[in-house]
Motif scaffolding. Structure first.
Motif, PDB file in Angstrom:
ATOM      1  N   ARG A  35     -21.765 -29.247  30.348  1.00 23.41           N
ATOM      2  CA  ARG A  35     -21.804 -28.521  31.631  1.00 23.41           C
ATOM      3  C   ARG A  35     -22.381 -29.409  32.725  1.00 23.41           C
ATOM      4  N   ARG A 122      -9.192 -18.690  27.501  1.00 28.30           N
ATOM      5  CA  ARG A 122     -10.522 -19.304  27.442  1.00 28.30           C
ATOM      6  C   ARG A 122     -10.516 -20.680  28.097  1.00 28.30           C
ATOM      7  N   LEU A 125     -10.407 -20.263  31.892  1.00 24.15           N
ATOM      8  CA  LEU A 125     -11.709 -19.877  32.404  1.00 24.15           C
ATOM      9  C   LEU A 125     -12.657 -21.072  32.409  1.00 24.15           C
ATOM     10  N   ILE A 129     -14.484 -22.730  35.709  1.00 24.90           N
ATOM     11  CA  ILE A 129     -15.948 -22.794  35.809  1.00 24.90           C
ATOM     12  C   ILE A 129     -16.404 -24.243  35.939  1.00 24.90           C
ATOM     13  N   ASP A 148     -27.573 -19.300  33.493  1.00 28.01           N
ATOM     14  CA  ASP A 148     -26.397 -18.425  33.435  1.00 28.01           C
ATOM     15  C   ASP A 148     -25.457 -18.748  32.299  1.00 28.01           C
ATOM     16  N   TYR A 154     -36.045 -17.690  33.231  1.00 27.54           N
ATOM     17  CA  TYR A 154     -36.544 -18.491  34.344  1.00 27.54           C
ATOM     18  C   TYR A 154     -37.676 -19.406  33.896  1.00 27.54           C
ATOM     19  N   ARG A 180     -19.988 -18.682  43.784  1.00 32.10           N
ATOM     20  CA  ARG A 180     -19.264 -17.493  44.229  1.00 32.10           C
ATOM     21  C   ARG A 180     -18.152 -17.897  45.182  1.00 32.10           C
ATOM     22  N   LEU A 183     -15.467 -19.968  43.189  1.00 30.71           N
ATOM     23  CA  LEU A 183     -14.656 -19.165  42.271  1.00 30.71           C
ATOM     24  C   LEU A 183     -13.733 -18.219  43.014  1.00 30.71           C
ATOM     25  N   PHE A 194     -11.463 -10.613  34.618  1.00 33.36           N
ATOM     26  CA  PHE A 194     -12.511 -10.985  35.567  1.00 33.36           C
ATOM     27  C   PHE A 194     -12.123 -10.638  36.994  1.00 33.36           C
ATOM     28  N   PRO A 202     -18.451  -9.783  27.159  1.00 29.93           N
ATOM     29  CA  PRO A 202     -17.868 -10.916  26.411  1.00 29.93           C
ATOM     30  C   PRO A 202     -17.817 -10.626  24.917  1.00 29.93           C
TER      31      PRO A 202
ATOM     32  N   ASP B  17     -31.474 -10.429  37.992  1.00 31.17           N
ATOM     33  CA  ASP B  17     -32.122 -10.827  36.747  1.00 31.17           C
ATOM     34  C   ASP B  17     -33.388 -10.035  36.459  1.00 31.17           C
ATOM     35  N   ALA B  44     -20.776  -9.540  44.667  1.00 34.91           N
ATOM     36  CA  ALA B  44     -20.164 -10.870  44.527  1.00 34.91           C
ATOM     37  C   ALA B  44     -21.022 -11.752  43.618  1.00 34.91           C
ATOM     38  N   LEU B  45     -22.333 -11.671  43.802  1.00 36.08           N
ATOM     39  CA  LEU B  45     -23.233 -12.446  42.936  1.00 36.08           C
ATOM     40  C   LEU B  45     -23.164 -11.965  41.496  1.00 36.08           C
ATOM     41  N   ARG B  47     -20.642 -10.588  40.005  1.00 36.14           N
ATOM     42  CA  ARG B  47     -19.382 -11.015  39.397  1.00 36.14           C
ATOM     43  C   ARG B  47     -19.448 -12.496  39.015  1.00 36.14           C
ATOM     44  N   THR B  48     -20.039 -13.281  39.872  1.00 35.13           N
ATOM     45  CA  THR B  48     -20.183 -14.710  39.579  1.00 35.13           C
ATOM     46  C   THR B  48     -21.005 -14.915  38.315  1.00 35.13           C
ATOM     47  N   ARG B  49     -22.098 -14.197  38.224  1.00 31.06           N
ATOM     48  CA  ARG B  49     -22.940 -14.332  37.033  1.00 31.06           C
ATOM     49  C   ARG B  49     -22.196 -13.897  35.779  1.00 31.06           C
ATOM     50  N   THR B  50     -21.386 -12.873  35.895  1.00 24.19           N
ATOM     51  CA  THR B  50     -20.605 -12.404  34.743  1.00 24.19           C
ATOM     52  C   THR B  50     -19.627 -13.470  34.270  1.00 24.19           C
ATOM     53  N   VAL B  51     -18.964 -14.105  35.223  1.00 26.74           N
ATOM     54  CA  VAL B  51     -18.007 -15.158  34.866  1.00 26.74           C
ATOM     55  C   VAL B  51     -18.731 -16.301  34.163  1.00 26.74           C
ATOM     56  N   LEU B  52     -19.868 -16.693  34.708  1.00 26.24           N
ATOM     57  CA  LEU B  52     -20.612 -17.811  34.119  1.00 26.24           C
ATOM     58  C   LEU B  52     -21.073 -17.470  32.700  1.00 26.24           C
ATOM     59  N   ARG B  53     -21.510 -16.247  32.524  1.00 24.02           N
ATOM     60  CA  ARG B  53     -21.988 -15.859  31.193  1.00 24.02           C
ATOM     61  C   ARG B  53     -20.849 -15.790  30.189  1.00 24.02           C
ATOM     62  N   ALA B  54     -19.636 -15.632  30.698  1.00 17.19           N
ATOM     63  CA  ALA B  54     -18.479 -15.564  29.811  1.00 17.19           C
ATOM     64  C   ALA B  54     -17.899 -16.943  29.534  1.00 17.19           C
ATOM     65  N   ALA B  55     -18.514 -17.978  30.073  1.00 14.11           N
ATOM     66  CA  ALA B  55     -18.010 -19.342  29.835  1.00 14.11           C
ATOM     67  C   ALA B  55     -17.995 -19.620  28.341  1.00 14.11           C
ATOM     68  N   PRO B  56     -16.951 -20.259  27.832  1.00 19.92           N
ATOM     69  CA  PRO B  56     -16.846 -20.492  26.384  1.00 19.92           C
ATOM     70  C   PRO B  56     -18.009 -21.314  25.873  1.00 19.92           C
TER      71      PRO B  56
END
Lengths: 202, 257
Positions: A35, A122, A125, A129, A148, A154, A180, A183, A194, A202, B17, B44-45, B47-56
């Motif tokens: 990453r 996958r 996505l 990302i 994330d 934190y 944001r 994407l 999504f 997930p 968070d 919007a934030l 949704r962004t966090r959701t996408v990131l958490r779903a990263a493979p």
């Protein structure tokens, strides 16, 4: 796996004990490095360097979370590799598709149980990302990858990056805002789930 | 106590968070209820966090286990490396200040070499109280002409009954003259007084060497001192260069970049 015992043995010079720790954490380390670096080969180099460095610096481990200590070494190895690449830019050797995109090796992304459609989704996505992550500065990328993507708290991220909690919050917020915006530009390319409102489990 | 309020973006991110204090959360929720734009930003934030958490989740492409060759192949930095680094830095700082001193301070102190030469010759004019009574001697040992010497009042001047040169050069007269010129205002009437020789010493400002400025002891750099500083300077520069080369060698050998 008795981690404290393995760490104690490795500190005494037992390479086999250390390699058992490597096997336990290499996926996590590679994921973080990927990453941050954006490509698998650079990530592999950084991870190998990180494990060698971790073995030689075992005497500096003073207890606490071994995972966090190791991730700090991996992150620093990635920073070093990024600085090195900045001084000497390299051209990727991977073959490109017709759209001049790198063909990602599916070997390290393959999930035996998934269908081809799931795999394609996958990969789509992941590509979206990673493209947006690559646009961030290394500091922002590191925070987002830890909190994330990897799911660190934190406080854990603050310890790994040796940054104050306020800095972590600030960088995370700004990184999320940039992601944001990035994407949104590729929103139509993301899997359908999504693009619908509401969260996807997930 | 927070002196800086977090930006709205930071607040929304922390809210997602669960990292706000109860009071901060309550304040933000009040704002969210009243501000549709703020709610849109939050979504919007989220949704962004959701996408990131779903990263493979990625797996390592190979094993990264270490071999003895990997660990042995690279020599480590020596244990004294941190001390070498500090020593190099300190030597560099010393060299800097010595160079600064040689090129700024030394020229200033060298200029003072000439000043003591003048004061050293002053006591030579009158070495003893007896000299105060003697005819005034210049360094070139020339006696000034009589007409250049101040003429006391009442003694006449020129040809009108003036004193003969012989009388003027007598010790008493000369002492009185010196007393007037040195310590008494010119306007005062001259009182002829034959001051005993021993009294002339305190009144004559130029008599005796105890009132003369003492020779300044030699504290400024001599040629020998300058040479010593130069040798030290060269030695420190060589030491700094040698240490820097050592530092570079150890880092190169250990593979650190």
């Amino acid at each position: 796996m008795n981690e404290p015992q393995l760490i104690a043995d490795a500190t005494q010079g037992d390479l086999d004990a250390f390699n058992r720790l490597v096997l336990a954490y290499q996926d996590l380390a590679f994921h973080q490095a990927y990453r941050m670096m954006g490509d698998p080969d650079s990530a592999a180099d950084a991870v190998q360097e990180a494990f060698i460095s971790a073995y030689t610096k075992l005497s500096t481990y003073r207890g606490g979370s071994f995972k966090a200590w190791l991730m700090r070494i991996v992150t620093n190895a990635c920073y070093d590799e990024l600085r090195r690449r900045k001084r000497r830019p390299t051209t990727p050797l991977e073959p490109l598709t017709n759209d001049d995109e790198e063909i990602e090796s599916p070997r390290w992304m393959t999930d035996p149980g998934e269908t081809p459609e799931d795999r394609a989704e996958r990969m789509q996505l992941n590509h979206a990302i990673q493209e947006c992550l690559n646009d961030l500065s290394p500091d922002f990328r590191a925070v987002v990858a830890l909190v994330d993507v990897q799911g660190y708290d934190y406080e854990e991220a603050s310890g790994i990056l040796s940054a104050p909690l306020g800095t972590i919050k600030s960088r995370l917020a700004r990184a999320r805002a940039r992601l944001r915006d990035c994407l949104q530009g590729v929103w139509e390319l993301l899997p359908d789930a999504f693009r619908l409102s509401g969260e996807r489990v997930p | 106590m927070n002196f800086l309020k977090p930006s709205p973006l930071e607040q929304l991110s922390a809210y997602l968070d669960g990292k706000l204090t109860p009071r901060q959360r309550a304040d933000l929720e009040t704002q969210l209820a009243a501000n549709p734009q703020l709610r849109a930003d939050l979504e919007a934030l989220r949704r962004t966090r959701t996408v990131l958490r779903a990263a493979p989740r990625l797996r390592a492409p190979r094993n990264f286990t270490l071999t003895p060759q990997m660990v042995r192949a690279r020599p480590q930095l020596p244990t004294f490396y941190p001390y070498l680094r500090w020593s190099t830095a300190l030597t560099g700082i010393l060299v800097f200040f010595i160079l600064l001193g040689n090129h700024l301070v030394l020229p200033l102190t060298t200029a003072r070499n000439a000043a003591p030469m003048l004061t050293e010759s002053a006591p030579m004019l009158l070495e003893s109280p007896a000299d105060a009574a003697a005819p005034l001697r210049l360094p070139t040992d020339e006696t000034p002409p009589a007409d250049l010497l101040p003429v006391p009042e009442g003694m006449g001047a020129g040809g009108g009954g003036g004193t003969a040169p012989d009388e003027f050069t007598s010790p008493e007269m000369l002492t009185a003259t010196i007393a007037i010129t040195a310590s008494e205002p010119i306007s005062q009437p001259f009182a002829v007084a034959a001051l005993p020789p021993e009294d002339t010493a305190p009144s004559a400002k130029i008599a005796g060497d105890q009132n003369l400025p003492q020779p300044i002891p030699e504290t400024f750099p001599t040629e020998q001192n300058t040479q010593d500083w130069r040798i030290l300077e060269i030695a420190l520069v060589l030491l700094a260069v040698f240490q820097a080369i050592l530092l570079w060698y150890y880092r190169w050998r250990s593979g650190a970049h």
